[in-house]
Design an enzyme around this catalytic site. Structure first.
Site, PDB file in Angstrom:
ATOM      1  N   CYS A   1     -22.050   8.821 -17.594  1.00  0.00           N
ATOM      2  CA  CYS A   1     -22.802   9.873 -16.946  1.00  0.00           C
ATOM      3  C   CYS A   1     -22.351  11.235 -17.414  1.00  0.00           C
ATOM      4  O   CYS A   1     -21.280  11.947 -17.194  1.00  0.00           O
ATOM      5  CB  CYS A   1     -22.609   9.846 -15.404  1.00  0.00           C
TER       6      CYS A   1
ATOM      7  N   CYS B   1     -21.773  13.914 -14.801  1.00  0.00           N
ATOM      8  CA  CYS B   1     -20.569  13.533 -14.061  1.00  0.00           C
ATOM      9  C   CYS B   1     -19.184  14.339 -14.347  1.00  0.00           C
ATOM     10  O   CYS B   1     -18.412  14.927 -14.026  1.00  0.00           O
ATOM     11  CB  CYS B   1     -20.291  12.269 -13.938  1.00  0.00           C
TER      12      CYS B   1
END
Length: 304
Positions: free
Chosen positions: A44, A47
């Site tokens: 991700c 993230c």
């Protein structure tokens, strides 16, 4: 913005948490101190930005809040139980249940406010209130007292002055629901700006709208109670009874039956009991005793 204390060692405040210790490090730990849970994944991109920024905000709080990092790839059970559909997703836990949350990347100032709200929920100093907060509170009181028309007018005025006020849009939708104007409520929610589309107040109004629409299909409560009493293993009758109770405003009784159904068969009808529990929880205020008790009991069943 509230003033938070000096920095504490991040190693004491920020931990990687798995399914094995989630109950201890999040559910039980949050009985005494707020715990912010960051659901992330190695693949991700957002993230990688949000994680360090959130860690910095937690560290800045100086021990007033803790942080648990959960890799969803390695802990899919927890992610599924908490309905994590995308990453990053962040929840703030207090006294065993999530009380706030968001999805996606947000600014540093929004992270600081998020942490501050978690601290405030635990009895710390509250963040600065918006200038329209008193008007929102007054409209909420009108709605609670049954004056949905006046509440709708007040919420509408607030939304006009502050087009990104999630509490005003959610409140206006709830007022329309109270008046039986379900189509208008849906129109208000669909017309809310995208940036507040996932706000807690908007999601709560969506849940209340879902419950209101279920009322049309809910059977007579007396007949459903008799069916459950005659056959406690009749899952469909128990579920229908819970739906009817929730639609009639008897949330506590509805939650009790849904918890009993979950205890008897958590996977019945593709997990319908848990799904309906979350709908009832979402429709109520986070600090409602029905929500606090129900979430705690559900967590005990899930993570036992």
């Amino acid at each position: 913005m509230i003033e938070l204390g000096g920095q504490a060692p991040a190693t004491d405040l920020i931990k990687d948490v798995s399914e094995a210790d989630f109950m201890a490090e999040v559910v039980e730990m949050s009985q005494t101190i707020p715990v912010i849970v960051d659901f992330w994944a190695p693949w991700c991109g957002p993230c990688k930005t949000l994680g360090p920024a959130l860690e910095a905000a937690v560290t800045k709080a100086g021990g007033a809040v803790r942080m648990a990092k959960v890799n969803v790839d390695e802990n899919q059970g927890i992610a599924g139980q908490l309905r994590v559909q995308s990453v990053p997703t962040v929840y703030a836990f207090w006294q065993g249940q999530p009380i706030d949350g968001f999805q996606g990347n947000v600014s540093g100032s929004e992270l600081n406010e998020f942490v501050a709200r978690a601290v405030a929920a635990a009895g710390g100093a509250a963040p600065e209130e918006d200038g329209l907060a008193e008007a929102v509170a007054a409209a909420d009181e009108m709605l609670d007292e049954g004056d949905a028309t006046s509440a709708a007018q007040t919420f509408a005025a607030i939304a006009e002055e502050d087009p990104t006020n999630a509490a005003a849009f959610g409140g206006l939708a709830r007022a329309h629901i109270a008046l039986g104007e379900l189509e208008q409520a849906e129109a208000v929610l669909n017309g809310a700006p995208a940036e507040i589309g996932t706000a807690a107040e908007i999601e709560a109004a969506h849940a209340q709208l879902a419950l209101a629409r279920q009322a049309a299909d809910a059977g007579p409560i007396g007949e459903l109670e008799a069916a459950v009493e005659a056959d406690p293993a009749n899952h469909q009758a128990r579920y229908d009874l819970a739906v009817a109770l929730a639609a009639s405003g008897q949330s506590g009784e509805a939650v009790d039956h849904l918890l009993e159904l979950f205890r008897r068969d958590a996977e019945w009808n593709e997990g319908a009991a848990k799904t309906q529990l979350f709908t009832v929880f979402d429709a109520l205020k986070p600090n409602d005793p029905v929500v606090l008790s129900g979430r705690r009991k559900l967590s005990s069943m899930i993570f036992a």
